[in-house]
Structure formats: C-alpha cells, structure tokens
Design a protein around this motif. Structure first.
Motif, PDB file in Angstrom:
ATOM      1  N   PHE A   1      -9.177 -15.105  76.216  1.00  0.00           N
ATOM      2  CA  PHE A   1      -7.706 -15.226  76.296  1.00  0.00           C
ATOM      3  C   PHE A   1      -7.076 -14.808  74.965  1.00  0.00           C
ATOM      4  N   THR A   2      -7.653 -15.270  73.863  1.00  0.00           N
ATOM      5  CA  THR A   2      -7.038 -14.946  72.560  1.00  0.00           C
ATOM      6  C   THR A   2      -7.204 -13.462  72.242  1.00  0.00           C
ATOM      7  N   LYS A   3      -8.316 -12.851  72.704  1.00  0.00           N
ATOM      8  CA  LYS A   3      -8.430 -11.398  72.486  1.00  0.00           C
ATOM      9  C   LYS A   3      -7.393 -10.652  73.329  1.00  0.00           C
ATOM     10  N   GLY A   4      -7.001 -11.251  74.434  1.00  0.00           N
ATOM     11  CA  GLY A   4      -5.911 -10.663  75.213  1.00  0.00           C
ATOM     12  C   GLY A   4      -4.620 -10.670  74.414  1.00  0.00           C
ATOM     13  N   LEU A   5      -4.406 -11.771  73.662  1.00  0.00           N
ATOM     14  CA  LEU A   5      -3.185 -11.841  72.844  1.00  0.00           C
ATOM     15  C   LEU A   5      -3.265 -10.855  71.675  1.00  0.00           C
ATOM     16  N   GLU A   6      -4.480 -10.686  71.146  1.00  0.00           N
ATOM     17  CA  GLU A   6      -4.649  -9.684  70.069  1.00  0.00           C
ATOM     18  C   GLU A   6      -4.322  -8.288  70.610  1.00  0.00           C
ATOM     19  N   PHE A   7      -4.784  -8.047  71.834  1.00  0.00           N
ATOM     20  CA  PHE A   7      -4.517  -6.745  72.493  1.00  0.00           C
ATOM     21  C   PHE A   7      -3.004  -6.542  72.570  1.00  0.00           C
ATOM     22  N   PHE A   8      -2.307  -7.614  72.999  1.00  0.00           N
ATOM     23  CA  PHE A   8      -0.841  -7.517  73.117  1.00  0.00           C
ATOM     24  C   PHE A   8      -0.219  -7.225  71.764  1.00  0.00           C
ATOM     25  N   GLN A   9      -0.761  -7.817  70.721  1.00  0.00           N
ATOM     26  CA  GLN A   9      -0.179  -7.597  69.388  1.00  0.00           C
ATOM     27  C   GLN A   9      -0.318  -6.128  68.987  1.00  0.00           C
ATOM     28  N   GLU A  10      -1.471  -5.552  69.265  1.00  0.00           N
ATOM     29  CA  GLU A  10      -1.668  -4.124  68.954  1.00  0.00           C
ATOM     30  C   GLU A  10      -0.641  -3.278  69.721  1.00  0.00           C
ATOM     31  N   VAL A  11      -0.457  -3.617  70.997  1.00  0.00           N
ATOM     32  CA  VAL A  11       0.498  -2.860  71.824  1.00  0.00           C
ATOM     33  C   VAL A  11       1.919  -3.079  71.309  1.00  0.00           C
ATOM     34  N   ALA A  12       2.193  -4.320  70.915  1.00  0.00           N
ATOM     35  CA  ALA A  12       3.551  -4.638  70.420  1.00  0.00           C
ATOM     36  C   ALA A  12       3.872  -3.839  69.163  1.00  0.00           C
ATOM     37  N   ASN A  13       2.873  -3.641  68.313  1.00  0.00           N
ATOM     38  CA  ASN A  13       3.114  -2.876  67.078  1.00  0.00           C
ATOM     39  C   ASN A  13       3.553  -1.450  67.412  1.00  0.00           C
ATOM     40  N   VAL A  14       2.876  -0.858  68.408  1.00  0.00           N
ATOM     41  CA  VAL A  14       3.236   0.513  68.817  1.00  0.00           C
ATOM     42  C   VAL A  14       4.637   0.512  69.434  1.00  0.00           C
ATOM     43  N   ALA A  15       4.880  -0.465  70.289  1.00  0.00           N
ATOM     44  CA  ALA A  15       6.183  -0.523  70.986  1.00  0.00           C
ATOM     45  C   ALA A  15       7.323  -0.672  69.993  1.00  0.00           C
ATOM     46  N   GLU A  16       7.126  -1.535  69.009  1.00  0.00           N
ATOM     47  CA  GLU A  16       8.187  -1.728  68.019  1.00  0.00           C
ATOM     48  C   GLU A  16       8.399  -0.454  67.199  1.00  0.00           C
ATOM     49  N   ALA A  17       7.303   0.212  66.892  1.00  0.00           N
ATOM     50  CA  ALA A  17       7.429   1.457  66.106  1.00  0.00           C
ATOM     51  C   ALA A  17       8.171   2.519  66.907  1.00  0.00           C
ATOM     52  N   GLU A  18       7.990   2.486  68.238  1.00  0.00           N
ATOM     53  CA  GLU A  18       8.618   3.503  69.096  1.00  0.00           C
ATOM     54  C   GLU A  18       9.988   3.068  69.611  1.00  0.00           C
ATOM     55  N   GLY A  19      10.294   1.768  69.467  1.00  0.00           N
ATOM     56  CA  GLY A  19      11.561   1.278  70.037  1.00  0.00           C
ATOM     57  C   GLY A  19      11.553   1.386  71.549  1.00  0.00           C
ATOM     58  N   HIS A  20      10.358   1.326  72.133  1.00  0.00           N
ATOM     59  CA  HIS A  20      10.222   1.428  73.589  1.00  0.00           C
ATOM     60  C   HIS A  20       9.147   0.425  74.009  1.00  0.00           C
ATOM     61  N   HIS A  21       9.431  -0.408  74.987  1.00  0.00           N
ATOM     62  CA  HIS A  21       8.612  -1.590  75.222  1.00  0.00           C
ATOM     63  C   HIS A  21       8.031  -1.692  76.624  1.00  0.00           C
ATOM     64  N   PRO A  22       6.777  -2.121  76.717  1.00  0.00           N
ATOM     65  CA  PRO A  22       6.127  -2.306  78.013  1.00  0.00           C
ATOM     66  C   PRO A  22       6.322  -3.732  78.516  1.00  0.00           C
ATOM     67  N   ASP A  23       6.037  -3.933  79.795  1.00  0.00           N
ATOM     68  CA  ASP A  23       5.930  -5.287  80.342  1.00  0.00           C
ATOM     69  C   ASP A  23       4.469  -5.691  80.232  1.00  0.00           C
ATOM     70  N   LEU A  24       4.222  -6.854  79.622  1.00  0.00           N
ATOM     71  CA  LEU A  24       2.851  -7.300  79.362  1.00  0.00           C
ATOM     72  C   LEU A  24       2.524  -8.496  80.249  1.00  0.00           C
ATOM     73  N   HIS A  25       1.359  -8.447  80.892  1.00  0.00           N
ATOM     74  CA  HIS A  25       0.922  -9.585  81.727  1.00  0.00           C
ATOM     75  C   HIS A  25      -0.505  -9.939  81.307  1.00  0.00           C
TER      76      HIS A  25
END
Ligand code: H2B
Length: 191
Positions: free
Chosen positions: A116-140
């Motif tokens: 579960f926590t590696k899932g949150l780490e995965f989300f953090q990696e994705v969030a970094n890209v999304a914030e850099a791009e100003g474009h955001h995914p829906d995460l589940h």
C-alpha cells in the motif's frame, strides 16, 4: 541548317515539358496534420521509381511525446480530439487503454504495486510529473495494491495532446522497484 536546329530545339522543349510533367506527377509535397494534434509533417513524396536521382524523402516523425510540454488547459481553442485522432496516438503510450467513459474519452492504465505504501510512493512520483506539467491525472489505489490512473482534460471534457504527454511521461518514470512481479488484473469494480 537553321531549320534543322529549330526542329531539334522544339523537340528538346517538348521532351523537357513532358519530363517535368511526369516528374511532378510522381512527386509532390503534402502537408499532413497528424490526426488533428497540430503536429504538421511535410512529406516530399518521391515516386517508387528507383531511377529518380533527386528524390529526397523527409519523413517527419511526430516528436516523442515524453519530450513535449503540456499547455495550460485554459488555452483558447483547446478542443477535445476525436476518437480517431486518439487512436492514432495510442501507439506512443504503450500500456495505456483508450476508454469511453459516458462519452468522455480517457486514457486508463493499471499497475499492481508491492505494498500500500509503495502505491503511495508511486502516486508521489506521478504527482511530481503532474505538477511540473500543470496537468493532473485521476489516481485510484484500490484493494490496497492496485493502482489505476485515468487521464483526460477536464477543461474540455475529453482528450487533448496534454493527456498523451502526461501518459508518456508517466511511462518514463523509474518505478519498477515499486511494482509487484505479478501481472495486475482489472480489480473487481466495487459496486
Ligand atoms: C489552468 C490549468 O491548466 C488548469 O487548472 C488545469 C490543471 N490541471 C488539469 N488537469 C487535467 N487533467 N485537466 C484539466 O482541465 C486541468 N486544468
């Protein structure tokens, strides 16, 4: 003498004209807008005729999406692309599926993570890209170890090139160490 020269000259003119006509009939340049994405490629088509010596083929390949930058979603004239246009870009976002969710086209991909926590780490990696791009995914994160991501452009209610850029950048993340070796199965939708 002069008559002979004139006859030869007119013969030469005729053959040059027919030669140029046949050259341009077999050649041409075309502008191709790749599936409405605004990626315009100029193709100087050359004939298959192997003895064409001046033919140059320039194939413009759509720039690798992961090197591109998202545009702000409130950009004027940003419109959702057609399903046909989306299908033509799917080859550049391997692992992602094109889904039609109640008439909203989206990109969807799922992974199985180790914990579960590696899932949150995965989300953090994705969030970094999304914030850099100003474009955001829906995460589940469902069933503790199933990560599912949906991407679409909310501002237009469909897909734009931004979504493919984000998907391509997510594909480029080094997250192998977070993923389970088991193949992820579509989790039972929680009814
Ligand atoms: C101005 C800025 O582009 C918008 O607020 C962004 C933020 N992130 C976004 N992300 C997605 N997926 N769709 C949007 O419409 C969107 N809008």
């Amino acid at each position: 003498m002069i008559r002979t020269l004139q006859a030869r000259l007119s013969f030469l003119q005729i053959s040059l004209t027919s030669l140029s006509q046949s050259f341009f009939r077999n050649h041409g340049s075309s502008n191709m807008d790749v599936a409405g994405t605004g990626i315009v490629c100029n193709h100087l088509a050359v004939s298959a005729n192997t003895n064409t010596h001046n033919g140059i083929r320039t194939m413009c390949s759509a720039a690798d999406l992961s090197t591109k930058k998202c545009v702000p979603c409130n950009t004027k004239d940003l419109r959702p692309m057609t399903e046909e246009a989306a299908n033509q870009l799917m080859a550049q976002v391997s692992g992602w599926d094109l889904v039609n969710d109640g008439d909203t086209l989206k990109l969807h991909r799922s992974w199985k993570v180790k914990t579960f926590t590696k899932g949150l780490e995965f989300f953090q990696e994705v969030a970094n890209v999304a914030e850099a791009e100003g474009h955001h995914p829906d995460l589940h994160l469902v069933g503790w170890n199933n990560v599912k991501i949906d991407i679409w452009t909310h501002a237009v209610g469909g897909l734009t090139e931004n979504d493919f850029i984000l998907a391509a950048k997510i594909n480029g993340l080094d997250v192998q160490h977070l993923l389970s070796k088991k193949i992820s199965r579509p989790a039972q939708s929680s009814a």
